[in-house]
Motif scaffolding. Sequence first.
Motif, PDB file in Angstrom:
ATOM      1  N   VAL A  21      -4.534  68.139   0.822  1.00 33.87           N
ATOM      2  CA  VAL A  21      -3.741  69.340   0.531  1.00 33.87           C
ATOM      3  C   VAL A  21      -4.591  70.599   0.656  1.00 33.87           C
ATOM      4  O   VAL A  21      -4.058  71.718   0.641  1.00 33.87           O
ATOM      5  CB  VAL A  21      -3.107  69.284  -0.876  1.00 33.87           C
ATOM      6  N   GLY A  22      -5.926  70.439   0.740  1.00 29.16           N
ATOM      7  CA  GLY A  22      -6.791  71.598   0.928  1.00 29.16           C
ATOM      8  C   GLY A  22      -7.522  72.058  -0.320  1.00 29.16           C
ATOM      9  O   GLY A  22      -7.871  73.235  -0.436  1.00 29.16           O
ATOM     10  N   LYS A  23      -7.773  71.143  -1.244  1.00 26.45           N
ATOM     11  CA  LYS A  23      -8.461  71.524  -2.493  1.00 26.45           C
ATOM     12  C   LYS A  23      -9.866  72.050  -2.210  1.00 26.45           C
ATOM     13  O   LYS A  23     -10.262  73.116  -2.684  1.00 26.45           O
ATOM     14  CB  LYS A  23      -8.533  70.317  -3.443  1.00 26.45           C
ATOM     15  N   THR A  24     -10.635  71.286  -1.439  1.00 23.76           N
ATOM     16  CA  THR A  24     -12.005  71.701  -1.116  1.00 23.76           C
ATOM     17  C   THR A  24     -11.997  72.981  -0.293  1.00 23.76           C
ATOM     18  O   THR A  24     -12.847  73.864  -0.488  1.00 23.76           O
ATOM     19  CB  THR A  24     -12.731  70.586  -0.347  1.00 23.76           C
ATOM     20  N   ALA A  25     -11.040  73.100   0.610  1.00 21.75           N
ATOM     21  CA  ALA A  25     -10.947  74.298   1.441  1.00 21.75           C
ATOM     22  C   ALA A  25     -10.649  75.534   0.598  1.00 21.75           C
ATOM     23  O   ALA A  25     -11.194  76.628   0.856  1.00 21.75           O
ATOM     24  CB  ALA A  25      -9.865  74.110   2.508  1.00 21.75           C
ATOM     25  N   ARG A  94       4.359  68.976   3.083  1.00 16.85           N
ATOM     26  CA  ARG A  94       4.427  67.552   2.728  1.00 16.85           C
ATOM     27  C   ARG A  94       5.008  67.399   1.331  1.00 16.85           C
ATOM     28  O   ARG A  94       4.338  67.639   0.335  1.00 16.85           O
ATOM     29  CB  ARG A  94       3.037  66.899   2.780  1.00 16.85           C
ATOM     30  N   ARG A  95       6.262  66.996   1.259  1.00 14.28           N
ATOM     31  CA  ARG A  95       6.918  66.856  -0.042  1.00 14.28           C
ATOM     32  C   ARG A  95       6.256  65.812  -0.941  1.00 14.28           C
ATOM     33  O   ARG A  95       6.181  66.011  -2.159  1.00 14.28           O
ATOM     34  CB  ARG A  95       8.402  66.540   0.122  1.00 14.28           C
ATOM     35  N   ALA A 101       1.648  66.556  -7.201  1.00  9.56           N
ATOM     36  CA  ALA A 101       1.213  67.726  -7.973  1.00  9.56           C
ATOM     37  C   ALA A 101       1.974  67.824  -9.296  1.00  9.56           C
ATOM     38  O   ALA A 101       1.380  68.099 -10.346  1.00  9.56           O
ATOM     39  CB  ALA A 101       1.412  69.002  -7.155  1.00  9.56           C
ATOM     40  N   LEU A 102       3.271  67.597  -9.253  1.00 11.45           N
ATOM     41  CA  LEU A 102       4.066  67.650 -10.485  1.00 11.45           C
ATOM     42  C   LEU A 102       3.644  66.548 -11.460  1.00 11.45           C
ATOM     43  O   LEU A 102       3.643  66.752 -12.682  1.00 11.45           O
ATOM     44  CB  LEU A 102       5.551  67.537 -10.154  1.00 11.45           C
ATOM     45  N   ASP A 103       3.282  65.383 -10.929  1.00  8.68           N
ATOM     46  CA  ASP A 103       2.770  64.308 -11.790  1.00  8.68           C
ATOM     47  C   ASP A 103       1.474  64.746 -12.468  1.00  8.68           C
ATOM     48  O   ASP A 103       1.251  64.454 -13.657  1.00  8.68           O
ATOM     49  CB  ASP A 103       2.533  63.037 -10.978  1.00  8.68           C
ATOM     50  N   HIS A 104       0.601  65.433 -11.733  1.00  5.64           N
ATOM     51  CA  HIS A 104      -0.650  65.922 -12.312  1.00  5.64           C
ATOM     52  C   HIS A 104      -0.378  66.937 -13.420  1.00  5.64           C
ATOM     53  O   HIS A 104      -1.040  66.919 -14.471  1.00  5.64           O
ATOM     54  CB  HIS A 104      -1.520  66.561 -11.233  1.00  5.64           C
ATOM     55  N   VAL A 105       0.577  67.818 -13.193  1.00  5.76           N
ATOM     56  CA  VAL A 105       0.928  68.805 -14.226  1.00  5.76           C
ATOM     57  C   VAL A 105       1.383  68.100 -15.493  1.00  5.76           C
ATOM     58  O   VAL A 105       0.991  68.464 -16.610  1.00  5.76           O
ATOM     59  CB  VAL A 105       2.037  69.755 -13.717  1.00  5.76           C
ATOM     60  N   ARG A 132       7.893  73.594   7.092  1.00  5.85           N
ATOM     61  CA  ARG A 132       7.951  73.646   5.616  1.00  5.85           C
ATOM     62  C   ARG A 132       8.927  72.615   5.063  1.00  5.85           C
ATOM     63  O   ARG A 132      10.029  72.450   5.565  1.00  5.85           O
ATOM     64  CB  ARG A 132       8.391  75.033   5.151  1.00  5.85           C
ATOM     65  N   GLN A 133       8.485  71.963   3.961  1.00  2.40           N
ATOM     66  CA  GLN A 133       9.374  71.058   3.235  1.00  2.40           C
ATOM     67  C   GLN A 133       9.642  71.547   1.816  1.00  2.40           C
ATOM     68  O   GLN A 133      10.590  71.094   1.178  1.00  2.40           O
ATOM     69  CB  GLN A 133       8.769  69.648   3.195  1.00  2.40           C
ATOM     70  N   ILE A 134       8.783  72.443   1.316  1.00  8.89           N
ATOM     71  CA  ILE A 134       8.992  73.049  -0.003  1.00  8.89           C
ATOM     72  C   ILE A 134       8.992  74.558   0.179  1.00  8.89           C
ATOM     73  O   ILE A 134       7.977  75.155   0.554  1.00  8.89           O
ATOM     74  CB  ILE A 134       7.901  72.647  -1.027  1.00  8.89           C
ATOM     75  N   SER A 135      10.118  75.176  -0.078  1.00  9.42           N
ATOM     76  CA  SER A 135      10.228  76.617   0.088  1.00  9.42           C
ATOM     77  C   SER A 135       9.517  77.343  -1.053  1.00  9.42           C
ATOM     78  O   SER A 135       9.248  76.762  -2.122  1.00  9.42           O
ATOM     79  CB  SER A 135      11.698  77.047   0.120  1.00  9.42           C
ATOM     80  N   THR A 136       9.237  78.614  -0.822  1.00  8.46           N
ATOM     81  CA  THR A 136       8.602  79.422  -1.875  1.00  8.46           C
ATOM     82  C   THR A 136       9.486  79.493  -3.112  1.00  8.46           C
ATOM     83  O   THR A 136       9.012  79.362  -4.245  1.00  8.46           O
ATOM     84  CB  THR A 136       8.320  80.847  -1.353  1.00  8.46           C
ATOM     85  N   SER A 137      10.777  79.684  -2.902  1.00  6.27           N
ATOM     86  CA  SER A 137      11.706  79.802  -4.035  1.00  6.27           C
ATOM     87  C   SER A 137      11.782  78.508  -4.836  1.00  6.27           C
ATOM     88  O   SER A 137      11.884  78.538  -6.073  1.00  6.27           O
ATOM     89  CB  SER A 137      13.104  80.196  -3.534  1.00  6.27           C
TER      90      SER A 137
END
Length: 253
Positions: A21-25, A94-95, A101-105, A132-137
């Motif tokens: 997902v780009g954590k290190t980046a 990537r949905r 991510a929601l599981d981590h929260v 995109r699979q998850i919109s900003t809204s």
Amino acid sequence: MADFEKKVIKLDVLVLGDMTVGKTALISRFIFDTFETNYYPTFGIDFLTKMIYRPDNVLRVQFWDSAGRKCFDSLLPSYIRDSRLVLVAYDVSRRPSYEVALDHVERVRQEHGDDVFIMLVGNKCDVCTAERQISTSEGQAKAKEIGVAFCETSAQSAIGVKAAFNQILTAGMNSLTNESMKEQEEKKAAEEQEKQDALCANLVLPDIPSGDALGNQYGCGCSVVWNCVASFVKSTVYGAQVQQRNDTVVQEA
């Protein structure tokens, strides 16, 4: 003020999320302002540090970059337990990474409740709309629903990265300020209690015969009555002496 004379404040930021997902980046973009097209996968937990020099102090920010692979999940609980600043990243294209991510929260909430700052970050926001699979809204609405901060970023294009991390660090500084104020209030309350204890230790109560002694001489009824009278006299004298000493302390102040 020279940098070596400034107070060093340490903040720890835990970064969670699925693989790629780009954590290190994100961390590299914030620390070094660089982006690599290829990153080696993180094994276990990686550790990076950034020193931020401010007019009054120096921030020593420690980033804990977690691996996204399931085989390293057993390492996360101890890091989650020790973290009060958490960035949880997902890939907007990537949905499944969003669900992780929601599981981590949820895991962080179960450990800390509301005593933690969490930011949900949708990374790779510069992808084309078709990917995109998850919109900003949708991300904003979910973050509001679960009570976390939200930001979209692109480590590659340097979009929103500084804003996201600066918001996290500001939350960390505010938390430290609140803890310091709470410690000062507790210290003041303890000092006041010590004063009261010292005053009470020096009180002189009247020498009043015990009810048992009078009961032996005049009967048990007299014993009960006299014990009530003696208790009232002692409490009255005690209260008067405490008030007198408090008045003296106020006058001296």
